[in-house]
Write a protein that holds these residues in place. Structure first.
Motif, PDB file in Angstrom:
ATOM      1  N   ILE A 107      -7.200  10.802  -6.452  1.00  0.00           N
ATOM      2  CA  ILE A 107      -8.003  12.033  -6.338  1.00  0.00           C
ATOM      3  C   ILE A 107      -8.016  12.525  -4.891  1.00  0.00           C
ATOM      4  CG2 ILE A 107     -10.326  12.962  -6.565  1.00  0.00           C
ATOM      5  CD1 ILE A 107     -10.686  11.125  -8.967  1.00  0.00           C
ATOM      6  N   VAL A 108      -8.143  11.581  -3.954  1.00  0.00           N
ATOM      7  CA  VAL A 108      -8.131  11.976  -2.545  1.00  0.00           C
ATOM      8  C   VAL A 108      -6.809  12.651  -2.202  1.00  0.00           C
ATOM      9  CG1 VAL A 108      -8.027  11.054  -0.207  1.00  0.00           C
ATOM     10  CG2 VAL A 108      -9.785  10.263  -1.770  1.00  0.00           C
ATOM     11  N   LEU A 109      -5.740  12.088  -2.723  1.00  0.00           N
ATOM     12  CA  LEU A 109      -4.418  12.649  -2.457  1.00  0.00           C
ATOM     13  C   LEU A 109      -4.311  14.059  -3.016  1.00  0.00           C
ATOM     14  CD1 LEU A 109      -2.449  10.859  -0.987  1.00  0.00           C
ATOM     15  CD2 LEU A 109      -1.184  10.612  -3.098  1.00  0.00           C
ATOM     16  N   PHE A 168     -14.666  14.820   0.509  1.00  0.00           N
ATOM     17  CA  PHE A 168     -14.305  16.167   0.036  1.00  0.00           C
ATOM     18  C   PHE A 168     -15.224  17.215   0.664  1.00  0.00           C
ATOM     19  CE2 PHE A 168     -12.924  13.972  -4.071  1.00  0.00           C
ATOM     20  CZ  PHE A 168     -11.781  13.549  -3.442  1.00  0.00           C
ATOM     21  N   LEU A 187      -1.259   4.906  -1.003  1.00  0.00           N
ATOM     22  CA  LEU A 187      -1.451   6.270  -1.506  1.00  0.00           C
ATOM     23  C   LEU A 187      -2.284   7.095  -0.543  1.00  0.00           C
ATOM     24  CD1 LEU A 187      -2.159   5.793  -5.297  1.00  0.00           C
ATOM     25  CD2 LEU A 187      -0.245   6.972  -4.260  1.00  0.00           C
ATOM     26  N   ALA A 188      -3.480   6.601  -0.274  1.00  0.00           N
ATOM     27  CA  ALA A 188      -4.426   7.428   0.464  1.00  0.00           C
ATOM     28  C   ALA A 188      -4.279   7.245   1.962  1.00  0.00           C
ATOM     29  CB  ALA A 188      -5.852   7.079   0.039  1.00  0.00           C
ATOM     30  N   ALA A 227      -3.732   1.454  -3.049  1.00  0.00           N
ATOM     31  CA  ALA A 227      -4.660   2.459  -2.514  1.00  0.00           C
ATOM     32  C   ALA A 227      -4.334   2.765  -1.062  1.00  0.00           C
ATOM     33  CB  ALA A 227      -6.094   1.944  -2.647  1.00  0.00           C
ATOM     34  N   LEU A 274      -9.511   6.823  -7.328  1.00  0.00           N
ATOM     35  CA  LEU A 274     -10.059   7.587  -6.214  1.00  0.00           C
ATOM     36  C   LEU A 274      -8.996   7.906  -5.182  1.00  0.00           C
ATOM     37  CD1 LEU A 274     -13.562   5.983  -5.785  1.00  0.00           C
ATOM     38  CD2 LEU A 274     -13.015   8.325  -6.387  1.00  0.00           C
ATOM     39  N   ALA A 275      -8.089   6.956  -4.956  1.00  0.00           N
ATOM     40  CA  ALA A 275      -7.015   7.227  -3.995  1.00  0.00           C
ATOM     41  C   ALA A 275      -6.191   8.412  -4.463  1.00  0.00           C
ATOM     42  CB  ALA A 275      -6.139   5.995  -3.829  1.00  0.00           C
TER      43      ALA A 275
END
Lengths: 101, 165, 632
Positions: free
Chosen positions: A81-83, B75, B158-159, B155, A78-79
């Motif tokens: 995908i968010v990126l 999103f 990254l995010a 995570a 998910l991280a």
């Protein structure tokens, strides 16, 4: 009267194939990712069914590990995908084809 | 009785996955999946695996799917997603899926038939499971804890990055 | 403490490892202290083990320690096993003792060098390998040390690798040594195949017990000796040693004078059972030694580089050692090895002190009159020169005499004569060096403001200690007319090496001693006439006999001959192979496969759509195929 393990196994196989179909039919990363989770769960079910039919507790241990690893995988996935969404403003796999040779 | 529960749960499970395939709304998809995984938890219970069932409901239906919902909200894709799949491609995929299903069933038959028929009632014992986890599988267990830590940090790295930074 | 003798090599080894890993981070003071104290510890342990050994009853075996087997293949095993017997004790004390002095000297000599830590790391590493070489209890482990010192020699000759000459000299030493090592390996393999083991005691026992056919023994002994000619710079493989003088001077003293180059002599003494049992091989050893002694001494006559003179002198003196071993006087060979280690390292270090004082000048034609400026270096150099010339009552006199007496006693009068002639030449070139460097007019071409100065303490103290040993070390092995028991050294070594020929009658031996003394004095007198009284004489002689002079200056053109006969055909052949095979076949295959891969890539390009779904489809098909395969 408890259903035989074979019934659970058949269910697992059907679920797995449905996950595969979902992966191919869907076109956005998130849903495809969900389809992968379905396949993982089908695998878990098969593990438990076999553990039951073979009378071994190891199957359950494996299932626990699969769930843990799936959790870690979901977080990272998910991280990513968010990126991707932040950079491209889309999660449509058909539009993500930078790897084209 | 057990058969009835099994049939209901497997219907719910398969039905919600099928609905996920047909639905075009991501939020709905996620909710279908929650339903599917919860019913799978019930099936785990039927298989004398209460601990796995609990973990399934808590981790999968609870934590992971909530994570998906959060991502979907981030999103903010309210609109319906187009589903345009070419007919030939769909047929090809379905064909392949059928072959895969046949193969899986065949493999399962071999496995179940090859096993000693007398399925002992043992296995539902959570205490035994814990014993396994902390003796034979201790290293694997510890490594998964490291894995989760790494995933957490990864995570965040990254995010957690802000745009422009 | 003697039981810990197996730590002797390991301490410098550990120190070298530390210096290689962390040397750049450590302070110069620390590096120097660590390197010196590692060798000092080894020296202390060696002394303790030596003291233990001497107290043992005669005939008792020395210390041994097996650490583990590092090769174990079928019936053949090679242990990492160290032994400490009488012969080893001598070598170990020389290596650690002289090594320690040279380490101390280096702290001052290399103090300003950029790669200070690298220097000491390599010097420690060399000490480690040299000690492995001398303490190994079997031939295979000895070979490990043998190769290791070769490596360190290469590294230290090419220490200033920015200078092309140094890099080239290092390479030359390495390649020439390879030639000898190939023969050495063959010798080891022959022994392994026929003796069934590689421990020295086993080999000597098999050779002494007549278990081996004599042809094979001769073959093996000569193969091993060819290895020794490489390492110990004998004919025909001596060509690398003069070039090795490109290394720092303390390195020349330690590796190329005192220790490594004498490894061949040590090896022959270690296998004295084998060589004693093989007459032809011993003859070869003796004649090669004698020829080298003369040949190299003649070349030393005309060298103008102070270190080159000493290098040829080293070759010549090692020739003496082999001469001694070849005529069966192994103890005498070892004796000369020890005394040579003292006086030659003294000469090298003193030469280093001269070079240091003149800011790097090595050409003797630009020296002269240094006697007054170097009040410590000059007397110690003189002691060394007198000792090597064989002037009575200094160490070189006794050891050289022991070798010559051994040759005479063995009935080898020709070898004895060659040795005597070599002694004249030795005395001559050494005093030529002394007169040119320390006497006469000052011919230095120093910039004003740079005064000639004596070296610091850390350099002069080792010089003085070495001078003391050069003068006195001979008294452990007195000739027979000082009494039957005067030859302490020979009796001490009797349990480790074969004893030589019976002693001569006292009058004969006295006459030999007188002759040797006379030849030494003759050489010195000639040098005095040529280079002190009538300095014009050498150039007159050179113009009178231009052919001889040119031959000597050109070093008999051996390097040119090797170049024409060995190096150039090899290079030309290699070029042919390169053109025919490398370019066409290997490169062709390489380019062809690259082109094929490119074509295949273009052909399969369409598969790489970049779409996840397509990749997943391939994945699925693969999984189905694989599962189907498993089910069938």
């Amino acid at each position: 009267m408890i259903p035989p393990p074979a019934a659970f196994f058949i269910l697992a196989a059907v679920l797995f194939v449905l996950g595969v179909l979902a992966f191919f039919v869907k076109k956005d990363l998130l849903t495809q990712f969900m389809a992968v989770e379905v396949m993982l769960n089908a695998g878990n079910l098969a593990f438990l069914a076999l553990a039951k039919s073979l009378g071994k507790a190891e199957g359950q241990v494996i299932v626990l590990f699969v769930i843990t690893v799936a959790a870690a995988e979901a977080v990272i996935g998910l991280a990513i995908i968010v990126l991707i969404f932040r950079q491209r403003k889309t999660v449509q796999t058909d539009e993500l084809k930078d790897l084209k040779g | 009785m057990a058969w009835a529960v099994f049939l209901i749960l497997s219907f719910l499970c398969i039905g919600s996955v099928a609905a996920m395939i047909l639905s075009r709304n991501q939020a709905h998809n996620a909710l279908f999946l929650v339903l599917s995984f919860s019913s799978l938890g019930g099936l785990f219970g039927l298989l004398d695996a209460p601990f796995a069932a609990a973990v399934q409901v808590l981790v999968y239906a609870g934590a992971i799917m909530v994570l998906f919902l959060f991502a979907i909200m981030m999103f903010n894709l309210r609109g319906e997603l187009p589903v345009r799949v070419k007919k030939t491609r769909l047929a090809f995929t379905v064909g392949l899926g059928t072959i895969l299903l046949a193969e899986l069933l065949l493999a399962g038959r071999k496995l179940v038939l090859g096993s000693p028929g007398a399925a002992s009632a043992a296995g539902g014992d959570t205490a035994r499971l814990g014993h396994f986890l902390f003796s034979d599988y201790l290293y694997a267990f510890e490594i998964t804890s490291l894995l989760i830590l790494a995933a957490l940090v990864g995570a965040l790295a990254l995010a957690g990055k802000r745009e422009g930074s | 403490m003697a039981e810990l003798f197996w730590l002797i090599p390991l301490i410098p080894g550990a120190s070298a490892l530390l210096l290689v890993l962390f040397g750049a981070k450590l302070s110069r003071r620390w590096v120097a202290w660590q390197a010196c104290s590692a060798v000092f510890l080894s020296f202390l342990l060696s002394s303790a083990a030596f003291a233990h050994l001497v107290r043992l009853p005669p005939g008792a075996p020395g210390l041994t320690k097996t650490l583990f087997a590092w090769i174990s293949s079928g019936p053949f095993t090679s242990p990492i096993a160290f032994a400490f017997d009488h012969l080893t004790a001598v070598m170990t004390l020389v290596v650690t003792g002289v090594g320690l002095l040279i380490h101390v000297y280096s702290t001052a000599y290399m103090a300003e060098d950029r790669s200070h830590a690298r220097y000491f790391a390599h010097l420690n590493l060399f000490t480690f390998f040299m000690l492995v070489l001398v303490m190994a209890s079997d031939l295979v482990l000895m070979f490990v040390g043998w190769e290791g010192v070769g490596l360190c020699s290469y590294l230290l000759i090419g220490f200033w690798f920015e200078r092309p000459a140094a890099a080239k000299a290092g390479m030359k030493a390495f390649v020439v040594n390879r030639v000898g090592d190939a023969a050495f390996i063959l010798g080891i393999l022959f022994l392994l195949a026929n003796v069934g083991g590689s421990s020295f005691s086993l080999i000597n026992k098999a050779a002494g017990g007549g278990l081996l056919p004599s042809g094979l023994m001769t073959l093996v002994a000569i193969l091993l000796f060819i290895g020794a000619t490489g390492k110990s710079a004998q004919i025909p493989l001596y060509v690398w040693l003069p070039d090795a003088m490109e290394g720092p001077t303390p390195v020349s003293a330690l590796i190329h004078a005192a220790t490594m180059v004498t490894a061949g002599v040590y090896m022959v003494c270690r296998l004295s059972g084998l060589y004693a049992a093989s007459g032809p091989a011993s003859t070869v050893v003796a004649w090669i030694g004698a020829a080298t002694a003369l040949f190299a001494a003649a070349m030393a006559l005309v060298q103008n580089d102070i270190k080159k003179v000493l290098a040829y002198s080293t070759i010549s003196q090692i020739g003496y050692m082999f001469l001694g071993c070849g005529v069966g006087a192994y103890a005498a060979g070892m004796f000369h090895l020890v005394t040579h280690a003292f006086f030659k390292s003294l000469l090298f270090l003193a030469a280093g002190s001269v070079i240091h004082a003149l800011a790097g000048e090595q050409d003797m034609r630009r020296m002269g009159g240094l006697r007054k400026h170097l009040p410590v270096t000059f007397p110690v150099f003189l002691v060394g020169a007198l000792a090597i010339s064989g002037v009575p009552f200094l160490s070189g006199f006794f050891s050289k005499d022991a070798i010559l007496t051994g040759a005479f006693a063995g009935g080898q009068y020709a070898l004895w004569g060659a040795g005597l002639l070599g002694a004249v030449l030795t005395a001559f070139y050494m005093f030529r060096l002394v007169y040119m460097t320390f006497y006469g007019k000052e011919r230095t071409a120093m910039e004003p403001g740079h005064s000639i100065h004596e070296s610091p303490r850390a350099m002069t103290i080792p010089l003085v200690i070495l001078a003391a040993f050069s003068a006195l070390a001979g008294y452990v092995g007195l000739p027979v007319f000082f009494g039957e028991k005067a030859d302490l050294f020979g009796r001490y070594l009797a349990s480790s090496v074969k004893s030589g020929s019976p002693h001569l009658a006292v009058p004969t031996e006295g006459l030999l001693v007188l002759l040797a003394t006379a030849s030494a004095l003759l050489g010195i007198a000639l040098a005095f006439v040529f280079y002190r009284r009538t300095p014009a004489l050498p150039s007159r002689l050179a113009s009178r006999f231009p052919g001889v002079y040119r031959l000597l200056v050109g070093k008999y053109y051996i390097d040119e001959v090797y170049d024409a006969v060995v190096v150039r055909p090899l290079v030309r052949g290699a070029e042919k192979v390169y053109e025919r095979f490398d370019l066409k076949v290997i490169d062709g295959a390489l380019n062809g496969s690259a082109a094929a891969a490119g074509l295949a890539g273009k052909g399969l390009n369409f598969l790489q759509s970049g779409l996840v779904r397509d990749y997943a489809l391939a994945f699925l098909i693969g999984a189905i195929t694989f599962l189907g395969f498993l089910l069938l």
